[in-house]
Scaffold this motif. Structure first.
Motif, PDB file in Angstrom:
ATOM      1  N   LYS A  96       6.952   3.633  -0.368  1.00  0.00           N
ATOM      2  CA  LYS A  96       5.851   4.335  -1.038  1.00  0.00           C
ATOM      3  C   LYS A  96       5.273   5.365  -0.079  1.00  0.00           C
ATOM      4  O   LYS A  96       5.278   5.168   1.132  1.00  0.00           O
ATOM      5  CB  LYS A  96       4.762   3.347  -1.468  1.00  0.00           C
ATOM      6  CG  LYS A  96       5.242   2.378  -2.527  1.00  0.00           C
ATOM      7  CD  LYS A  96       4.128   1.518  -3.032  1.00  0.00           C
ATOM      8  CE  LYS A  96       4.646   0.587  -4.123  1.00  0.00           C
ATOM      9  NZ  LYS A  96       3.599  -0.285  -4.615  1.00  0.00           N
ATOM     10  N   PRO A  97       4.757   6.479  -0.616  1.00  0.00           N
ATOM     11  CA  PRO A  97       4.177   7.498   0.277  1.00  0.00           C
ATOM     12  C   PRO A  97       2.949   6.964   1.019  1.00  0.00           C
ATOM     13  O   PRO A  97       2.228   6.108   0.507  1.00  0.00           O
ATOM     14  CB  PRO A  97       3.770   8.629  -0.670  1.00  0.00           C
ATOM     15  CG  PRO A  97       4.300   8.279  -2.014  1.00  0.00           C
ATOM     16  CD  PRO A  97       4.704   6.844  -2.006  1.00  0.00           C
ATOM     17  N   SER A 120      -7.175  10.593   6.131  1.00  0.00           N
ATOM     18  CA  SER A 120      -6.019  11.215   5.506  1.00  0.00           C
ATOM     19  C   SER A 120      -5.350  12.234   6.425  1.00  0.00           C
ATOM     20  O   SER A 120      -5.941  12.695   7.404  1.00  0.00           O
ATOM     21  CB  SER A 120      -6.438  11.907   4.211  1.00  0.00           C
ATOM     22  OG  SER A 120      -7.214  13.056   4.520  1.00  0.00           O
ATOM     23  N   LYS A 121      -4.163  12.617   6.057  1.00  0.00           N
ATOM     24  CA  LYS A 121      -3.412  13.648   6.785  1.00  0.00           C
ATOM     25  C   LYS A 121      -4.179  14.962   6.743  1.00  0.00           C
ATOM     26  O   LYS A 121      -4.254  15.680   7.738  1.00  0.00           O
ATOM     27  CB  LYS A 121      -2.015  13.799   6.160  1.00  0.00           C
ATOM     28  CG  LYS A 121      -1.198  14.934   6.707  1.00  0.00           C
ATOM     29  CD  LYS A 121      -0.676  14.629   8.101  1.00  0.00           C
ATOM     30  CE  LYS A 121       0.389  15.593   8.549  1.00  0.00           C
ATOM     31  NZ  LYS A 121      -0.039  16.901   8.942  1.00  0.00           N
ATOM     32  N   SER A 127       0.161   3.060  11.546  1.00  0.00           N
ATOM     33  CA  SER A 127       0.520   3.777  10.333  1.00  0.00           C
ATOM     34  C   SER A 127       2.038   3.811  10.262  1.00  0.00           C
ATOM     35  O   SER A 127       2.718   3.454  11.222  1.00  0.00           O
ATOM     36  CB  SER A 127      -0.020   5.211  10.367  1.00  0.00           C
ATOM     37  OG  SER A 127       0.267   5.885   9.161  1.00  0.00           O
ATOM     38  N   ASP A 128       2.567   4.226   9.143  1.00  0.00           N
ATOM     39  CA  ASP A 128       3.967   4.609   9.084  1.00  0.00           C
ATOM     40  C   ASP A 128       3.936   6.097   9.414  1.00  0.00           C
ATOM     41  O   ASP A 128       3.653   6.942   8.569  1.00  0.00           O
ATOM     42  CB  ASP A 128       4.563   4.355   7.700  1.00  0.00           C
ATOM     43  CG  ASP A 128       6.038   4.669   7.674  1.00  0.00           C
ATOM     44  OD1 ASP A 128       6.390   5.842   7.913  1.00  0.00           O
ATOM     45  OD2 ASP A 128       6.845   3.761   7.437  1.00  0.00           O
ATOM     46  N   LEU A 129       4.154   6.411  10.674  1.00  0.00           N
ATOM     47  CA  LEU A 129       3.973   7.773  11.153  1.00  0.00           C
ATOM     48  C   LEU A 129       4.982   8.749  10.572  1.00  0.00           C
ATOM     49  O   LEU A 129       4.674   9.919  10.370  1.00  0.00           O
ATOM     50  CB  LEU A 129       4.013   7.795  12.685  1.00  0.00           C
ATOM     51  CG  LEU A 129       2.898   6.993  13.353  1.00  0.00           C
ATOM     52  CD1 LEU A 129       3.110   6.954  14.857  1.00  0.00           C
ATOM     53  CD2 LEU A 129       1.540   7.570  13.013  1.00  0.00           C
ATOM     54  N   TYR A 130       6.167   8.275  10.292  1.00  0.00           N
ATOM     55  CA  TYR A 130       7.163   9.150   9.687  1.00  0.00           C
ATOM     56  C   TYR A 130       6.648   9.654   8.335  1.00  0.00           C
ATOM     57  O   TYR A 130       6.675  10.849   8.041  1.00  0.00           O
ATOM     58  CB  TYR A 130       8.490   8.405   9.518  1.00  0.00           C
ATOM     59  CG  TYR A 130       9.526   9.224   8.780  1.00  0.00           C
ATOM     60  CD1 TYR A 130      10.197  10.264   9.418  1.00  0.00           C
ATOM     61  CD2 TYR A 130       9.812   8.957   7.449  1.00  0.00           C
ATOM     62  CE1 TYR A 130      11.128  11.027   8.737  1.00  0.00           C
ATOM     63  CE2 TYR A 130      10.746   9.706   6.760  1.00  0.00           C
ATOM     64  CZ  TYR A 130      11.396  10.749   7.408  1.00  0.00           C
ATOM     65  OH  TYR A 130      12.312  11.504   6.732  1.00  0.00           O
ATOM     66  N   SER A 131       6.151   8.754   7.523  1.00  0.00           N
ATOM     67  CA  SER A 131       5.613   9.113   6.220  1.00  0.00           C
ATOM     68  C   SER A 131       4.353   9.961   6.367  1.00  0.00           C
ATOM     69  O   SER A 131       4.176  10.954   5.657  1.00  0.00           O
ATOM     70  CB  SER A 131       5.307   7.847   5.418  1.00  0.00           C
ATOM     71  OG  SER A 131       4.795   8.174   4.156  1.00  0.00           O
ATOM     72  N   PHE A 132       3.493   9.587   7.289  1.00  0.00           N
ATOM     73  CA  PHE A 132       2.228  10.299   7.505  1.00  0.00           C
ATOM     74  C   PHE A 132       2.474  11.767   7.837  1.00  0.00           C
ATOM     75  O   PHE A 132       1.844  12.656   7.267  1.00  0.00           O
ATOM     76  CB  PHE A 132       1.437   9.616   8.626  1.00  0.00           C
ATOM     77  CG  PHE A 132       0.105  10.250   8.917  1.00  0.00           C
ATOM     78  CD1 PHE A 132      -0.979  10.035   8.083  1.00  0.00           C
ATOM     79  CD2 PHE A 132      -0.067  11.046  10.030  1.00  0.00           C
ATOM     80  CE1 PHE A 132      -2.213  10.610   8.350  1.00  0.00           C
ATOM     81  CE2 PHE A 132      -1.295  11.626  10.306  1.00  0.00           C
ATOM     82  CZ  PHE A 132      -2.372  11.408   9.466  1.00  0.00           C
ATOM     83  N   PHE A 133       3.392  12.039   8.759  1.00  0.00           N
ATOM     84  CA  PHE A 133       3.623  13.416   9.181  1.00  0.00           C
ATOM     85  C   PHE A 133       4.581  14.185   8.277  1.00  0.00           C
ATOM     86  O   PHE A 133       4.455  15.388   8.128  1.00  0.00           O
ATOM     87  CB  PHE A 133       4.129  13.465  10.628  1.00  0.00           C
ATOM     88  CG  PHE A 133       3.047  13.247  11.630  1.00  0.00           C
ATOM     89  CD1 PHE A 133       2.032  14.171  11.810  1.00  0.00           C
ATOM     90  CD2 PHE A 133       3.031  12.099  12.405  1.00  0.00           C
ATOM     91  CE1 PHE A 133       1.017  13.957  12.723  1.00  0.00           C
ATOM     92  CE2 PHE A 133       2.021  11.886  13.332  1.00  0.00           C
ATOM     93  CZ  PHE A 133       1.009  12.812  13.494  1.00  0.00           C
ATOM     94  N   SER A 134       5.532  13.509   7.673  1.00  0.00           N
ATOM     95  CA  SER A 134       6.551  14.224   6.896  1.00  0.00           C
ATOM     96  C   SER A 134       6.232  14.311   5.408  1.00  0.00           C
ATOM     97  O   SER A 134       6.791  15.152   4.708  1.00  0.00           O
ATOM     98  CB  SER A 134       7.908  13.538   7.067  1.00  0.00           C
ATOM     99  OG  SER A 134       7.927  12.301   6.378  1.00  0.00           O
ATOM    100  N   THR A 189       6.735  -1.486   6.094  1.00  0.00           N
ATOM    101  CA  THR A 189       5.575  -2.123   5.481  1.00  0.00           C
ATOM    102  C   THR A 189       4.651  -2.537   6.609  1.00  0.00           C
ATOM    103  O   THR A 189       5.102  -3.000   7.653  1.00  0.00           O
ATOM    104  CB  THR A 189       6.004  -3.369   4.667  1.00  0.00           C
ATOM    105  OG1 THR A 189       6.841  -2.930   3.595  1.00  0.00           O
ATOM    106  CG2 THR A 189       4.800  -4.123   4.116  1.00  0.00           C
ATOM    107  N   ILE A 190       3.356  -2.372   6.398  1.00  0.00           N
ATOM    108  CA  ILE A 190       2.354  -2.836   7.369  1.00  0.00           C
ATOM    109  C   ILE A 190       1.510  -3.884   6.668  1.00  0.00           C
ATOM    110  O   ILE A 190       0.970  -3.634   5.585  1.00  0.00           O
ATOM    111  CB  ILE A 190       1.505  -1.675   7.905  1.00  0.00           C
ATOM    112  CG1 ILE A 190       2.408  -0.688   8.646  1.00  0.00           C
ATOM    113  CG2 ILE A 190       0.384  -2.202   8.800  1.00  0.00           C
ATOM    114  CD1 ILE A 190       1.729   0.565   9.129  1.00  0.00           C
TER     115      ILE A 190
END
Length: 144
Positions: free
Chosen positions: A35-36, A99-100, A72-79, A86-87
């Motif tokens: 999920k985003p 938020s981003k 965070s899921d940094l890959y999702s956060f930045f991309s 999952t966290i």
């Protein structure tokens, strides 16, 4: 944050409203794989971990994060892509997320904040992505 970056209390107060408190219970998911995710979280209280579900149904734990750490899921956060991990909370947690969009605004206005968050976060993305690649590669080799 103020202990790591030279920023005045007045400047800090200008962007503290960007943070949103989230209370999560034990075993509750903060971010879900696939999920985003557009949030970065600071842990005020509690313990969380990130993991990836494997094809065989087992979890591969990626990291643990405790009080006064970021997660965070940094890959999702930045991309803007779907989350790789999952966290989940191991215990009751109080986290502060932003938020981003707010992250980008803060970093634009306060370059010292960018140094604190963006550089370490990007290096973690590459490390975690490389670890995931190595794991997939080793698993594939073992299957053959």
């Amino acid at each position: 944050m103020q202990s790591k970056v030279s920023i005045s209390k007045a400047d800090f107060e200008k962007f503290v409203d960007c943070f949103e408190l989230k209370i999560i219970g034990r075993k509750q998911k903060l971010i879900e794989e696939g999920k985003p995710n557009n949030k970065l979280y600071f842990i005020e209280e509690g313990l969380l971990f990130s993991y990836k579900m494997l094809d065989n149904g087992n979890r591969q734990v990626i990291q643990f994060a405790k009080e006064n750490y970021w997660i965070s899921d940094l890959y999702s956060f930045f991309s803007g892509s779907k989350a790789l991990f999952t966290i989940q909370a191991l215990e009751f947690c109080k986290v502060w997320g932003f938020s981003k969009t707010d992250f980008d605004k803060i970093c634009e206005q306060y370059p010292e904040m960018e140094t604190l968050y963006r550089s370490p976060a990007r290096s973690n993305i590459f490390r975690l992505t490389a670890n995931d690649f190595e794991y997939r590669h080793s698993t594939k080799v073992l299957r053959n």
